[in-house]
Enzyme design. Sequence first.
Site, PDB file in Angstrom:
ATOM      1  N   SER A 580      41.968  30.661  47.895  1.00 29.14           N
ATOM      2  CA  SER A 580      42.230  31.409  49.755  1.00 29.14           C
ATOM      3  C   SER A 580      40.889  30.375  50.388  1.00 29.14           C
ATOM      4  CB  SER A 580      42.274  32.741  49.705  1.00 29.14           C
ATOM      5  OG  SER A 580      43.375  33.096  49.367  1.00 29.14           O
ATOM      6  N   CYS A 751      45.493  40.315  53.005  1.00 24.42           N
ATOM      7  CA  CYS A 751      45.359  39.206  52.074  1.00 24.42           C
ATOM      8  C   CYS A 751      44.982  40.189  50.899  1.00 24.42           C
ATOM      9  CB  CYS A 751      44.670  38.191  52.462  1.00 24.42           C
ATOM     10  SG  CYS A 751      44.366  36.476  51.443  1.00 24.42           S
ATOM     11  N   ASP A 796      49.368  36.455  52.229  1.00 25.12           N
ATOM     12  CA  ASP A 796      48.753  35.818  50.767  1.00 25.12           C
ATOM     13  C   ASP A 796      48.492  36.405  49.919  1.00 25.12           C
ATOM     14  OD1 ASP A 796      47.597  33.170  49.729  1.00 25.12           O
ATOM     15  OD2 ASP A 796      45.628  33.992  50.834  1.00 25.12           O
ATOM     16  N   TRP A 798      47.828  37.597  45.426  1.00 25.86           N
ATOM     17  CA  TRP A 798      48.428  37.197  43.838  1.00 25.86           C
ATOM     18  C   TRP A 798      47.889  38.686  43.034  1.00 25.86           C
ATOM     19  CZ3 TRP A 798      44.457  36.189  47.640  1.00 25.86           C
ATOM     20  CH2 TRP A 798      43.090  36.533  47.326  1.00 25.86           C
TER      21      TRP A 798
HETATM   22  C1  LIG Z   1      47.067  31.844  46.319  1.00 24.90           C
HETATM   23  C2  LIG Z   1      45.822  32.116  45.172  1.00 24.90           C
HETATM   24  C3  LIG Z   1      45.277  32.639  45.926  1.00 24.90           C
HETATM   25  C4  LIG Z   1      43.882  33.211  45.483  1.00 24.90           C
HETATM   26  N1  LIG Z   1      42.824  33.596  46.099  1.00 24.90           N
HETATM   27  C5  LIG Z   1      41.882  34.348  45.909  1.00 24.90           C
HETATM   28  C6  LIG Z   1      40.383  34.551  46.079  1.00 24.90           C
HETATM   29  O1  LIG Z   1      40.259  33.154  47.321  1.00 24.90           O
HETATM   30  N2  LIG Z   1      39.453  34.513  45.687  1.00 24.90           N
HETATM   31  C7  LIG Z   1      39.821  34.872  44.090  1.00 24.90           C
HETATM   32  O2  LIG Z   1      38.679  35.302  43.759  1.00 24.90           O
HETATM   33  N3  LIG Z   1      40.509  34.688  43.753  1.00 24.90           N
HETATM   34  C8  LIG Z   1      41.444  33.908  43.979  1.00 24.90           C
HETATM   35  N4  LIG Z   1      42.948  33.558  43.392  1.00 24.90           N
HETATM   36  C9  LIG Z   1      43.133  34.574  41.785  1.00 24.90           C
HETATM   37  C10 LIG Z   1      42.171  32.713  41.076  1.00 24.90           C
HETATM   38  O3  LIG Z   1      43.456  31.775  41.484  1.00 24.90           O
HETATM   39  C11 LIG Z   1      41.896  33.025  39.919  1.00 24.90           C
HETATM   40  O4  LIG Z   1      43.030  33.948  39.438  1.00 24.90           O
HETATM   41  C12 LIG Z   1      40.842  34.030  39.645  1.00 24.90           C
HETATM   42  O5  LIG Z   1      39.418  34.215  40.115  1.00 24.90           O
HETATM   43  C13 LIG Z   1      40.215  34.246  38.090  1.00 24.90           C
HETATM   44  O6  LIG Z   1      40.727  33.078  37.045  1.00 24.90           O
HETATM   45  P1  LIG Z   1      40.011  32.781  36.281  1.00 24.90           P
HETATM   46  O7  LIG Z   1      40.458  31.320  35.537  1.00 24.90           O
HETATM   47  O8  LIG Z   1      38.262  33.520  36.329  1.00 24.90           O
HETATM   48  O9  LIG Z   1      40.533  34.298  34.896  1.00 24.90           O
HETATM   49  P2  LIG Z   1      41.389  33.344  34.142  1.00 24.90           P
HETATM   50  O10 LIG Z   1      40.696  32.950  32.642  1.00 24.90           O
HETATM   51  O11 LIG Z   1      43.005  33.150  34.571  1.00 24.90           O
HETATM   52  O12 LIG Z   1      41.761  35.134  33.836  1.00 24.90           O
HETATM   53  C14 LIG Z   1      42.530  36.213  33.954  1.00 24.90           C
HETATM   54  C15 LIG Z   1      43.430  36.576  33.691  1.00 24.90           C
HETATM   55  O13 LIG Z   1      42.594  37.638  32.683  1.00 24.90           O
HETATM   56  C16 LIG Z   1      43.838  38.561  32.500  1.00 24.90           C
HETATM   57  N5  LIG Z   1      42.639  39.734  33.127  1.00 24.90           N
HETATM   58  C17 LIG Z   1      41.989  39.823  33.944  1.00 24.90           C
HETATM   59  N6  LIG Z   1      40.916  41.223  33.786  1.00 24.90           N
HETATM   60  C18 LIG Z   1      41.084  42.072  32.587  1.00 24.90           C
HETATM   61  C19 LIG Z   1      40.361  43.105  32.233  1.00 24.90           C
HETATM   62  N7  LIG Z   1      40.275  43.755  32.886  1.00 24.90           N
HETATM   63  N8  LIG Z   1      41.975  43.921  31.022  1.00 24.90           N
HETATM   64  C20 LIG Z   1      43.015  42.462  30.282  1.00 24.90           C
HETATM   65  N9  LIG Z   1      42.977  41.485  31.392  1.00 24.90           N
HETATM   66  C21 LIG Z   1      42.103  41.132  31.881  1.00 24.90           C
HETATM   67  C22 LIG Z   1      44.506  38.708  33.316  1.00 24.90           C
HETATM   68  O14 LIG Z   1      45.281  38.298  33.022  1.00 24.90           O
HETATM   69  C23 LIG Z   1      44.714  37.734  34.145  1.00 24.90           C
HETATM   70  O15 LIG Z   1      45.599  37.300  34.511  1.00 24.90           O
HETATM   71  C24 LIG Z   1      43.646  33.761  43.804  1.00 24.90           C
HETATM   72  C25 LIG Z   1      44.589  33.007  43.369  1.00 24.90           C
HETATM   73  C26 LIG Z   1      46.566  32.386  44.061  1.00 24.90           C
HETATM   74  C27 LIG Z   1      47.665  32.781  43.669  1.00 24.90           C
HETATM   75  N1  LIG Z   2      44.291  37.525  38.657  1.00 23.16           N
HETATM   76  C1  LIG Z   2      43.205  37.340  38.463  1.00 23.16           C
HETATM   77  O1  LIG Z   2      42.744  37.455  37.467  1.00 23.16           O
HETATM   78  C2  LIG Z   2      42.400  38.141  39.909  1.00 23.16           C
HETATM   79  C3  LIG Z   2      41.144  38.401  40.032  1.00 23.16           C
HETATM   80  C4  LIG Z   2      40.565  38.430  41.158  1.00 23.16           C
HETATM   81  C5  LIG Z   2      40.817  39.629  41.939  1.00 23.16           C
HETATM   82  N2  LIG Z   2      42.743  40.110  41.086  1.00 23.16           N
HETATM   83  C6  LIG Z   2      42.636  40.210  42.091  1.00 23.16           C
HETATM   84  O2  LIG Z   2      42.608  40.716  43.380  1.00 23.16           O
HETATM   85  C7  LIG Z   2      42.404  41.882  43.931  1.00 23.16           C
HETATM   86  C8  LIG Z   2      40.651  41.664  45.007  1.00 23.16           C
HETATM   87  O3  LIG Z   2      40.363  41.539  44.183  1.00 23.16           O
HETATM   88  P1  LIG Z   2      38.492  42.215  43.968  1.00 23.16           P
HETATM   89  O4  LIG Z   2      37.854  42.062  43.053  1.00 23.16           O
HETATM   90  O5  LIG Z   2      38.306  41.432  45.999  1.00 23.16           O
HETATM   91  O6  LIG Z   2      38.751  43.770  44.999  1.00 23.16           O
HETATM   92  P2  LIG Z   2      37.949  44.578  44.328  1.00 23.16           P
HETATM   93  O7  LIG Z   2      37.030  44.973  45.073  1.00 23.16           O
HETATM   94  O8  LIG Z   2      38.939  45.439  43.144  1.00 23.16           O
HETATM   95  O9  LIG Z   2      39.436  45.636  45.159  1.00 23.16           O
HETATM   96  C9  LIG Z   2      38.658  46.057  47.260  1.00 23.16           C
HETATM   97  C10 LIG Z   2      39.054  47.508  46.940  1.00 23.16           C
HETATM   98  O10 LIG Z   2      40.435  47.459  47.636  1.00 23.16           O
HETATM   99  C11 LIG Z   2      40.758  48.790  47.124  1.00 23.16           C
HETATM  100  N3  LIG Z   2      42.173  48.901  46.584  1.00 23.16           N
HETATM  101  C12 LIG Z   2      41.956  49.446  45.003  1.00 23.16           C
HETATM  102  N4  LIG Z   2      43.428  49.279  45.282  1.00 23.16           N
HETATM  103  C13 LIG Z   2      43.987  49.724  46.002  1.00 23.16           C
HETATM  104  C14 LIG Z   2      44.988  49.696  46.776  1.00 23.16           C
HETATM  105  N5  LIG Z   2      46.588  50.301  45.992  1.00 23.16           N
HETATM  106  N6  LIG Z   2      45.623  49.737  48.560  1.00 23.16           N
HETATM  107  C15 LIG Z   2      43.586  49.555  48.631  1.00 23.16           C
HETATM  108  N7  LIG Z   2      43.259  49.238  48.153  1.00 23.16           N
HETATM  109  C16 LIG Z   2      43.103  49.564  47.058  1.00 23.16           C
HETATM  110  C17 LIG Z   2      39.116  48.998  45.827  1.00 23.16           C
HETATM  111  O11 LIG Z   2      39.604  50.595  45.400  1.00 23.16           O
HETATM  112  P3  LIG Z   2      38.557  51.155  44.166  1.00 23.16           P
HETATM  113  O12 LIG Z   2      38.632  49.593  43.367  1.00 23.16           O
HETATM  114  O13 LIG Z   2      37.962  52.283  44.537  1.00 23.16           O
HETATM  115  O14 LIG Z   2      40.667  51.425  43.739  1.00 23.16           O
HETATM  116  C18 LIG Z   2      38.392  48.224  46.908  1.00 23.16           C
HETATM  117  O15 LIG Z   2      37.511  49.277  47.028  1.00 23.16           O
HETATM  118  C19 LIG Z   2      42.603  42.878  42.508  1.00 23.16           C
HETATM  119  O16 LIG Z   2      42.580  44.758  42.920  1.00 23.16           O
HETATM  120  C20 LIG Z   2      43.059  42.015  41.449  1.00 23.16           C
HETATM  121  O17 LIG Z   2      44.244  42.455  41.569  1.00 23.16           O
HETATM  122  C21 LIG Z   2      42.967  39.144  40.372  1.00 23.16           C
END
Ligand SMILES: Cc1cc2nc3c(=O)[nH]c(=O)nc-3n(C[C@H](O)[C@H](O)[C@H](O)COP(=O)(O)OP(=O)(O)OC[C@H]3O[C@@H](n4cnc5c(N)ncnc54)[C@H](O)[C@@H]3O)c2cc1C
Ligand SMILES: NC(=O)c1ccc[n+]([C@@H]2O[C@H](COP(=O)([O-])OP(=O)(O)OC[C@H]3O[C@@H](n4cnc5c(N)ncnc54)[C@H](OP(=O)(O)O)[C@@H]3O)[C@@H](O)[C@H]2O)c1
Length: 799
Positions: A580, A751, A796, A798
């Site tokens: 984003s 978001c 917004d 994910w």
């Molecule tokens: C519309 C949109 C907007 C987004 N905006 C943001 C943003 O503003 N900022 C942001 O930081 N991200 C954002 N994301 C998420 C971002 O796109 C990536 O998914 C994120 O940065 C992770 O990418 P990566 O390649 O580093 O990790 P990847 O190589 O894709 O690894 C992530 C994967 O690792 C696995 N994983 C992660 N943690 C664990 C765990 N503890 N145990 C086991 N498996 C785990 C999960 O399968 C996860 O899907 C957004 C996603 C979308 C779809």
């Molecule tokens: N796909 C990916 O690999 C990926 C990568 C980055 C982020 N993400 C997602 O994006 C989100 C934001 O990530 P981030 O690292 O920026 O946030 P974060 O620091 O993990 O979380 C921000 C705050 O939200 C709180 N929170 C946890 N559960 C909540 C709930 N149900 N309702 C409201 N607040 C809650 C957390 O509290 P506590 O942690 O103390 O419970 C923390 O204070 C994560 O939760 C994760 O699911 C996904």
Amino acid sequence: MLGCLYVENSIQRFSLQYVGYFSCDSSCLDLVLFPLVPALDVGYNLLVLCCVRGRGSSLLFVSSSHHLAHSPSYVLPMLPKACGYVEETVTYSDVLTTEELEGKPVKIRCRNMNILGVSADSVVPPPAEVVEDMGISEPLIGTMDIFLLGISLTIGVYWFFIRGRNEQNSIDIGALKVTPNTTSSSSSAGLIEKMKTSGRNVVVFYGSQTGTAEEFAGRLAKDCQRYGMKGMAVDPEEVEMEDLPQLSEIENSMAIFCMATYGEGDPTDNSQEFYEWLQEGSVDLTGVKYAVFGLGNKTYEHYNEMGVFVDKKLEVLGAERIFELGLGDDDANIEEDFVTWREKFWPAVCENFGVEATGDESSIRQYSPVFHGEEILKEKVFSGEAARLGSFNNQKPPYDARNPFLAPIQVNRELHKGGDRSCMHIEFNITDSKLRYEAGDHVAVYPMNDQGLVERIGKLLEVDLDTVFSLKNVDEEASKKHPFPCPTTYRTALSFYVDITSNPRTNVLKDIMDYATEQKDKDQLQLLSSSSPEGRNEYNEWVIKDSRNIVAVLEDLPSCKPPLDHLLELLPKLQARYYSISSSPKLYPNSIHITAVLVEYTTRVGRKAKGVATSWLQDKIPNGPDNVPRVPIYVRKSQFRLPFRPSTPVIMVGPGTGLAPFRGFIQERHHAKEDGKTLGDTVLFFGCRKKDEDFIYQDELMNYLENKTLSQMFVAYSRDQEKKVYVQHIMEEHKDTIWKILEDGGHIYVCGDARNMAPDVQKMLHTIICEKGGHSDTEAQDYIKKMQTKGRYACDVWS
Ligand SMILES: Cc1cc2nc3c(=O)[nH]c(=O)nc-3n(C[C@H](O)[C@H](O)[C@H](O)COP(=O)(O)OP(=O)(O)OC[C@H]3O[C@@H](n4cnc5c(N)ncnc54)[C@H](O)[C@@H]3O)c2cc1C
Ligand SMILES: NC(=O)c1ccc[n+]([C@@H]2O[C@H](COP(=O)([O-])OP(=O)(O)OC[C@H]3O[C@@H](n4cnc5c(N)ncnc54)[C@H](OP(=O)(O)O)[C@@H]3O)[C@@H](O)[C@H]2O)c1
Ligand SMILES: Cc1cc2nc3c(=O)[nH]c(=O)nc-3n(C[C@H](O)[C@H](O)[C@H](O)COP(=O)(O)O)c2cc1C
């Protein structure tokens, strides 16, 4: 103010005359148009009428591709592809109501076009303020304009109602003829024709954004051979779906649809037109047999809506469902859902068509390797480009998914003040790139795989990673000639083109099984890829829960050494990561900011795992003018927009990195305030773990609070005390403020985390609406739905 613009997009070239002001550069055309027919679907749809004059004057209805879904069907035939390239600008909410338009001119931005020239025979330069900011709130229409507009409209209406109906397949605008898109080699009639000539009877369409549906479609097409059938996976965007009824001309034929859902139950980009066509509902599909597998994720509110819609609609249009709808949940185990569905699907097909499985389970390769010797010129070898050879060295706008901009990173700094996590603030320099963005858009980043993992694969499979090779489709009629840009080296393919870190799917494990030389490794791969309950359980434990990627599989089953070219054929494509955008172009026209949290974790079996994109970005620190890292990016428009008027109050809920787009929104509102506009309430709910560790952008936010851009900011610290405090808890404390803003017509935005936070926040909103508005559960649900429809409640998110 009539002018003539010569415009070219990737499909066709045309000229158009317009009524309104314009500004353009080589990739982007800005028009300020007058909303003669502001909205047909009152309260939701933005539909702008643009008068286009030329030889054979015509009307062009312009709307964003999103809104086209709701616009009348005659839009597309009139200027078929141009519409797909038109997006309204986003200085206002994407979802406008007729009331909001108030007869003001509307600014349109057409991207991804080559503006070839402007003929200025009757161009009147726009006023200075329009040139400066293409503003839309100034009174732009003069008497002459109204006169010209009236003439144009009359001609347009004449054309539309009297001539237009007869000319739907070929439109002459200006000097150049505009015809519907027929550039694809697999055009509509072409598809059925091609199926007939190549003896195919199964077509598997996919609506896919990040490749999963495409992969499933490929697997289903490949399955066909086991049943004496012949299939092909097809991108609906590349064919004319209007010819689908002709499928019934082929004996024992069927269409399978693998459809992913996005956003608020929306189609993927590549199935948008197909979705609109189905919605129109004017086709008779009697005689067409079909089945649908939907791909979704239960953490999203609109779970699998696209799959459900396509399945129902095809039936309504007369097609015959030959197997029940399958639904895959990406939050659980979508691979298992797919395999389970597929296993029951094929017997149903056998029964329906009276065919039998041949019993041949052996894997047949889709691509054959060609190895290039030293004779191949270095310049002919892809080195990571998304599509165009040499595009990294010879950068040319317009930039998009196939031609990303190599953006210099000008800033990469840590946002966390303590703790063991990292959150990066990154600024991409977009000066001279002609990339445009709006607050709320996403930027896509093409990452590179970890070089340690790439080397490890080379060692495990004992190959020279600098080998230059190509993978060529054995089916010469297939539209996809290579699985990724070829020729290339093994190193490049492993670094840029294939995904080596996600969990390998069962078909990959099955296909590499034959290469294991030790029985125990073979048995394990056999079990993992089997659809028995034990097999599924083992896959779930050993692959998913233990987070094994392909490298870990090869390490743990060391006698399995598939040829690298075969493995590369099987692995999914490495996908771009979306972020984003956390800036506003009003403050930062020359840079795009993102806020990305580093993904790092230890798997259940003790392996250190790192996120591909975030760990790659972490090392990209600029160090003086000679050491500027560059990253391939492109901008993806979103529907996440501030309201049109700055005076409309807004509530933003964004814990953690969920704050990202709101930083852009706040900058946008600040700019409006500095411009003398009156701001409505601007309230932020932010959440983090600890005040002293991860309160990102704290100083900036405090400044905005002080200078009254932010009217209120509430922060939930979840780990600063024993009991967790989350954003929804502080929302409850401030329910009066929230209710007042809602009742004042305010917008609410959420978001961040889709899995828990967004549903929890919505529940709190529901509670507040019930409590403060005296509404029942059903009424509160309707209240929220209405807000969503009007674009007043947007997420917004994910996971
Ligand atoms: C519309 C949109 C907007 C987004 N905006 C943001 C943003 O503003 N900022 C942001 O930081 N991200 C954002 N994301 C998420 C971002 O796109 C990536 O998914 C994120 O940065 C992770 O990418 P990566 O390649 O580093 O990790 P990847 O190589 O894709 O690894 C992530 C994967 O690792 C696995 N994983 C992660 N943690 C664990 C765990 N503890 N145990 C086991 N498996 C785990 C999960 O399968 C996860 O899907 C957004 C996603 C979308 C779809
Ligand atoms: N796909 C990916 O690999 C990926 C990568 C980055 C982020 N993400 C997602 O994006 C989100 C934001 O990530 P981030 O690292 O920026 O946030 P974060 O620091 O993990 O979380 C921000 C705050 O939200 C709180 N929170 C946890 N559960 C909540 C709930 N149900 N309702 C409201 N607040 C809650 C957390 O509290 P506590 O942690 O103390 O419970 C923390 O204070 C994560 O939760 C994760 O699911 C996904
Ligand atoms: C930003 C985003 C939005 C999504 N929105 C929805 C949704 O509204 N409903 C749903 O069921 N699934 C949703 N999903 C899940 C995808 O449909 C699912 O991951 C699917 O497997 C993706 O298929 P693809 O890789 O072919 O694009 C969303 C996923 C993302 C990343």
